[in-house]
Motif scaffolding. Sequence first.
Motif, PDB file in Angstrom:
ATOM      1  N   ALA A  79       0.856  -1.173   0.000  1.00  0.00           N
ATOM      2  CA  ALA A  79       0.000   0.000   0.000  1.00  0.00           C
ATOM      3  C   ALA A  79       0.894   1.225   0.000  1.00  0.00           C
ATOM      4  O   ALA A  79       1.997   1.217   0.557  1.00  0.00           O
ATOM      5  N   VAL A  80       0.438   2.269  -0.620  1.00  0.00           N
ATOM      6  CA  VAL A  80       1.191   3.510  -0.657  1.00  0.00           C
ATOM      7  C   VAL A  80       1.445   3.996   0.765  1.00  0.00           C
ATOM      8  O   VAL A  80       0.529   4.073   1.585  1.00  0.00           O
ATOM      9  N   GLY A  81       2.705   4.258   1.078  1.00  0.00           N
ATOM     10  CA  GLY A  81       3.036   4.854   2.363  1.00  0.00           C
ATOM     11  C   GLY A  81       3.162   3.878   3.510  1.00  0.00           C
ATOM     12  O   GLY A  81       3.465   4.270   4.628  1.00  0.00           O
ATOM     13  N   LEU A  82       2.956   2.574   3.250  1.00  0.00           N
ATOM     14  CA  LEU A  82       2.997   1.601   4.346  1.00  0.00           C
ATOM     15  C   LEU A  82       4.430   1.377   4.822  1.00  0.00           C
ATOM     16  O   LEU A  82       5.317   1.044   4.037  1.00  0.00           O
ATOM     17  N   ASP A  83       4.669   1.581   6.116  1.00  0.00           N
ATOM     18  CA  ASP A  83       5.988   1.354   6.734  1.00  0.00           C
ATOM     19  C   ASP A  83       5.755   0.519   7.980  1.00  0.00           C
ATOM     20  O   ASP A  83       5.663   1.020   9.084  1.00  0.00           O
ATOM     21  N   THR A  84       5.662  -0.798   7.763  1.00  0.00           N
ATOM     22  CA  THR A  84       5.226  -1.695   8.831  1.00  0.00           C
ATOM     23  C   THR A  84       6.147  -1.629  10.044  1.00  0.00           C
ATOM     24  O   THR A  84       5.693  -1.605  11.189  1.00  0.00           O
ATOM     25  N   ASP A  85       7.478  -1.594   9.823  1.00  0.00           N
ATOM     26  CA  ASP A  85       8.410  -1.629  10.958  1.00  0.00           C
ATOM     27  C   ASP A  85       8.791  -0.234  11.444  1.00  0.00           C
ATOM     28  O   ASP A  85       9.557  -0.086  12.404  1.00  0.00           O
ATOM     29  N   GLY A  86       8.274   0.789  10.805  1.00  0.00           N
ATOM     30  CA  GLY A  86       8.470   2.144  11.307  1.00  0.00           C
ATOM     31  C   GLY A  86       9.896   2.665  11.217  1.00  0.00           C
ATOM     32  O   GLY A  86      10.266   3.595  11.936  1.00  0.00           O
ATOM     33  N   ASP A  87      10.711   2.098  10.310  1.00  0.00           N
ATOM     34  CA  ASP A  87      12.099   2.568  10.224  1.00  0.00           C
ATOM     35  C   ASP A  87      12.275   3.713   9.227  1.00  0.00           C
ATOM     36  O   ASP A  87      13.389   4.190   9.014  1.00  0.00           O
ATOM     37  N   GLY A  88      11.187   4.141   8.617  1.00  0.00           N
ATOM     38  CA  GLY A  88      11.276   5.257   7.690  1.00  0.00           C
ATOM     39  C   GLY A  88      11.334   4.840   6.239  1.00  0.00           C
ATOM     40  O   GLY A  88      11.137   5.670   5.349  1.00  0.00           O
ATOM     41  N   LEU A  89      11.615   3.573   5.973  1.00  0.00           N
ATOM     42  CA  LEU A  89      11.587   3.059   4.602  1.00  0.00           C
ATOM     43  C   LEU A  89      10.254   2.351   4.382  1.00  0.00           C
ATOM     44  O   LEU A  89       9.897   1.432   5.126  1.00  0.00           O
ATOM     45  N   HIS A  90       9.550   2.752   3.361  1.00  0.00           N
ATOM     46  CA  HIS A  90       8.278   2.113   3.074  1.00  0.00           C
ATOM     47  C   HIS A  90       8.495   0.641   2.704  1.00  0.00           C
ATOM     48  O   HIS A  90       9.524   0.264   2.137  1.00  0.00           O
ATOM     49  N   ASP A  91       7.511  -0.182   3.010  1.00  0.00           N
ATOM     50  CA  ASP A  91       7.597  -1.626   2.738  1.00  0.00           C
ATOM     51  C   ASP A  91       8.003  -1.895   1.292  1.00  0.00           C
ATOM     52  O   ASP A  91       8.830  -2.781   1.017  1.00  0.00           O
ATOM     53  N   ALA A  92       7.429  -1.151   0.374  1.00  0.00           N
ATOM     54  CA  ALA A  92       7.679  -1.419  -1.045  1.00  0.00           C
ATOM     55  C   ALA A  92       9.133  -1.174  -1.415  1.00  0.00           C
ATOM     56  O   ALA A  92       9.673  -1.816  -2.314  1.00  0.00           O
ATOM     57  N   LEU A  93       9.770  -0.241  -0.731  1.00  0.00           N
ATOM     58  CA  LEU A  93      11.191  -0.024  -0.977  1.00  0.00           C
ATOM     59  C   LEU A  93      12.021  -1.123  -0.333  1.00  0.00           C
ATOM     60  O   LEU A  93      13.034  -1.573  -0.873  1.00  0.00           O
ATOM     61  N   GLU A  94      11.594  -1.571   0.826  1.00  0.00           N
ATOM     62  CA  GLU A  94      12.385  -2.586   1.544  1.00  0.00           C
ATOM     63  C   GLU A  94      12.475  -3.903   0.775  1.00  0.00           C
ATOM     64  O   GLU A  94      13.543  -4.526   0.737  1.00  0.00           O
ATOM     65  N   VAL A  95      11.380  -4.314   0.152  1.00  0.00           N
ATOM     66  CA  VAL A  95      11.472  -5.586  -0.579  1.00  0.00           C
ATOM     67  C   VAL A  95      12.406  -5.427  -1.760  1.00  0.00           C
ATOM     68  O   VAL A  95      13.077  -6.385  -2.166  1.00  0.00           O
ATOM     69  N   ARG A  96      12.484  -4.239  -2.315  1.00  0.00           N
ATOM     70  CA  ARG A  96      13.376  -4.047  -3.456  1.00  0.00           C
ATOM     71  C   ARG A  96      14.835  -3.926  -3.030  1.00  0.00           C
ATOM     72  O   ARG A  96      15.737  -4.212  -3.800  1.00  0.00           O
ATOM     73  N   LEU A  97      15.057  -3.473  -1.809  1.00  0.00           N
ATOM     74  CA  LEU A  97      16.428  -3.394  -1.300  1.00  0.00           C
ATOM     75  C   LEU A  97      16.872  -4.716  -0.699  1.00  0.00           C
ATOM     76  O   LEU A  97      18.059  -4.921  -0.440  1.00  0.00           O
ATOM     77  N   GLY A  98      15.910  -5.602  -0.432  1.00  0.00           N
ATOM     78  CA  GLY A  98      16.241  -6.860   0.209  1.00  0.00           C
ATOM     79  C   GLY A  98      16.265  -6.783   1.715  1.00  0.00           C
ATOM     80  O   GLY A  98      16.633  -7.748   2.384  1.00  0.00           O
ATOM     81  N   THR A  99      15.854  -5.644   2.255  1.00  0.00           N
ATOM     82  CA  THR A  99      15.783  -5.520   3.710  1.00  0.00           C
ATOM     83  C   THR A  99      14.446  -6.060   4.200  1.00  0.00           C
ATOM     84  O   THR A  99      13.524  -6.276   3.420  1.00  0.00           O
ATOM     85  N   ASP A 100      14.337  -6.277   5.483  1.00  0.00           N
ATOM     86  CA  ASP A 100      13.158  -6.913   6.060  1.00  0.00           C
ATOM     87  C   ASP A 100      12.111  -5.850   6.398  1.00  0.00           C
ATOM     88  O   ASP A 100      12.347  -5.011   7.270  1.00  0.00           O
ATOM     89  N   PRO A 101      10.969  -5.872   5.722  1.00  0.00           N
ATOM     90  CA  PRO A 101       9.975  -4.823   5.976  1.00  0.00           C
ATOM     91  C   PRO A 101       9.305  -4.918   7.349  1.00  0.00           C
ATOM     92  O   PRO A 101       8.593  -3.992   7.743  1.00  0.00           O
ATOM     93  N   VAL A 102       9.551  -6.014   8.078  1.00  0.00           N
ATOM     94  CA  VAL A 102       8.956  -6.113   9.403  1.00  0.00           C
ATOM     95  C   VAL A 102      10.017  -6.071  10.503  1.00  0.00           C
ATOM     96  O   VAL A 102       9.728  -6.360  11.665  1.00  0.00           O
ATOM     97  N   SER A 103      11.252  -5.706  10.153  1.00  0.00           N
ATOM     98  CA  SER A 103      12.300  -5.508  11.156  1.00  0.00           C
ATOM     99  C   SER A 103      13.026  -4.211  10.818  1.00  0.00           C
ATOM    100  O   SER A 103      13.560  -4.052   9.719  1.00  0.00           O
ATOM    101  N   SER A 104      13.035  -3.280  11.761  1.00  0.00           N
ATOM    102  CA  SER A 104      13.627  -1.976  11.452  1.00  0.00           C
ATOM    103  C   SER A 104      15.135  -2.071  11.278  1.00  0.00           C
ATOM    104  O   SER A 104      15.752  -1.223  10.646  1.00  0.00           O
ATOM    105  N   ASP A 105      15.729  -3.120  11.851  1.00  0.00           N
ATOM    106  CA  ASP A 105      17.187  -3.281  11.774  1.00  0.00           C
ATOM    107  C   ASP A 105      17.471  -4.683  11.264  1.00  0.00           C
ATOM    108  O   ASP A 105      17.681  -5.615  12.036  1.00  0.00           O
ATOM    109  N   SER A 106      17.489  -4.824   9.948  1.00  0.00           N
ATOM    110  CA  SER A 106      17.519  -6.159   9.332  1.00  0.00           C
ATOM    111  C   SER A 106      18.730  -6.972   9.743  1.00  0.00           C
ATOM    112  O   SER A 106      18.667  -8.192   9.830  1.00  0.00           O
ATOM    113  N   ASP A 107      19.871  -6.313   9.965  1.00  0.00           N
ATOM    114  CA  ASP A 107      21.087  -7.064  10.308  1.00  0.00           C
ATOM    115  C   ASP A 107      21.449  -6.946  11.789  1.00  0.00           C
ATOM    116  O   ASP A 107      22.522  -7.371  12.206  1.00  0.00           O
TER     117      ASP A 107
END
Length: 299
Positions: A40-68
């Motif tokens: 969804a537009v603007g959805l940031d499930t983990d609240g780290d400032g990166l929208h979910d849609a960007l996180e899947v494209r970066l390979g980061t975890d959209p439900v963990s603010s600190d993937s590593d």
Amino acid sequence: MHHPRTKTLTLVAAAAAAVAWLPALAPHSAGLIASGDTFAVGLDTDGDGLHDALEVRLGTDPVSSDSDSDGLDDHEEMLVGGNPLVPDALGEINYEPALYLDLYAVGGEVVLQFSAIQSQSVTDVEFVWATEEGPDTASRAGLSAFMPYLAGSSIRSASNSTWSIHSGNMIFPASTFEQFDSMALAVLARVDGESVGYEVQLAHMNNALCQVRDDLINQANGGNGGVFPVEPGGQQPTGTPDEVCVQTLTPTAFLPGGKIEYQVTDASCQTLANAVCLPGCSSSVLDTLIGIDILSLID
Ligand SMILES: [Ca+2]
Ligand SMILES: [Ca+2]
Ligand SMILES: [Ca+2]
């Protein structure tokens, strides 16, 4: 004693500036297809400032603010030049004024996320745009031209408490980005008195609007460049999280107008987290892509 001067990123519209440099909003013909209900537009499930849609494209975890789990959240790592998928030593992070810009589409809307990390001030914010039509289209426009598209902004503390992170989102009709085979968009600002810029390059591949990146995050997989369809799920409603094509992009010509011709000299899709292969990826070897280096056009 040094007292840092604090100035917020003031997003104030100048009176009714012309927006004629923005492309006319032609009917949406290229058919970006919404990828279902996953994003969804603007959805940031983990609240780290990166929208979910960007996180899947970066390979980061959209439900963990600190993937590593290294103590720096994913968004801050993109700003400070860390790798959000590989633990970085906090003490070795070199805080410098920086900007970050990224975008994605869902259905008929393109969301542009921009961020700055600063210790003192962010001033003179500008967005600049270039298309394949020639160097004179690298219009330098004030922020005011973009103001009708501003959807939100925020300020938060960085892990280094003397620094803060400014973020904003803009939403454009997807048709704005569909009428050119290649284009670039950049944000420029003076951050702590330093001129900094960040650009994104867009190109069409297999009729999908794609972002050309030379910094695919999961470089441990051998990627040193490639494309993401701007829309998660890619052009086809596959039901998969995202599609990517990890390519080796070799510059073959530097053309007028900041244009760079790349040849795809290798292409495959390895195990980039949360992504699957863009249809036609392997057959893109020997294809050419035109990127526009907008920052080179404006010094
Ligand atoms: Ca997030
Ligand atoms: Ca991290
Ligand atoms: Ca990291």
